[in-house]
Design a protein around this motif. Structure first.
Motif: not given
Length: 220
Positions: A20-21, A23-24, A26-28
């Protein structure tokens, strides 16, 4: 490999969280920083390396099997691991097989005094063995003192299977020993005759020969 898996599970983030990290990404980075993203990536790479090594060990062990399955495993092993890694995997398996029997023997030695102590503390007058009194000697079976050798020495014309043997090679060598070069049809016919003659030893799969089996040549 089991110890390495336990260490990876303890030191790396959960696989689902790492997926999940990444896969996202920029958010991480915005939430936890770039270091967290690198940590998740390193954890996934470590698990990939572990899976690669575990697959190599499994294929190395499977390549020792006789017949078609062993040859297929050996072919896959050569595609999965380079030569140096194959030698390392074989060495690791050899060391493991060398350590396991002494460790088992040590466990038996340690457990034997405990069993003896339990027998000494058992109350007298236990349930007697069946049949008859304990003092009555058991009748000796005829030939019980004769232990057969393994594998038994073959008589003239018989063939003892070694690792890598197959019925085709055995039949071809047997025909070539007569002095003439056999044709493909002759070898195929001889393979069928060898299998029928030794069906009780070989079993239903003519491609599966086990080292130590003694095969009799066909009579026709």
């Amino acid at each position: 490999m089991a110890v390495a898996a336990v260490l990876l599970a303890a030191l790396t983030p959960p696989l689902r969280g790492s997926a999940d990290a990444l896969g996202h990404a920029q958010a991480t980075v915005d939430a936890a920083g770039a270091d967290a993203l690198v940590l998740h990536l390193a954890g996934l790479l470590a698990w990939l390396v572990w899976c690669w090594g575990a697959l190599g060990l499994a294929l190395t062990a499977a390549s020792a099997l006789p017949g078609l399955s062993g040859r297929m495993a050996d072919g896959l092993l050569r595609r999965v691991l380079p030569a140096g890694a194959r030698r390392a995997a074989a060495l690791a398996l050899g060391v493991g097989l060398g350590i396991a029997p002494p460790a088992l023997g040590l466990a038996v030695v340690v457990a034997t005094p405990a069993v003896a102590a339990a027998e000494e503390t058992a109350p007298p007058g236990g349930v007697p063995d069946w049949p008859g009194a304990a003092s009555a000697p058991a009748p000796a079976l005829p030939g019980a003192d004769v232990l057969p050798d393994w594998p038994q020495a073959p008589v003239a014309g018989e063939h003892v299977v070694v690792r890598g043997d197959c019925l085709w090679d055995i039949a071809e060598r047997h025909l070539a020993a007569t002095g003439s070069a056999p044709s493909t049809a002759d070898v195929a016919h001889a393979v069928q005759a060898w299998w029928q003659t030794n069906a009780e030893v070989i079993g239903p799969d003519p491609d599966l020969l086990l080292p130590g089996q003694v095969l009799r040549p066909p009579t026709h």
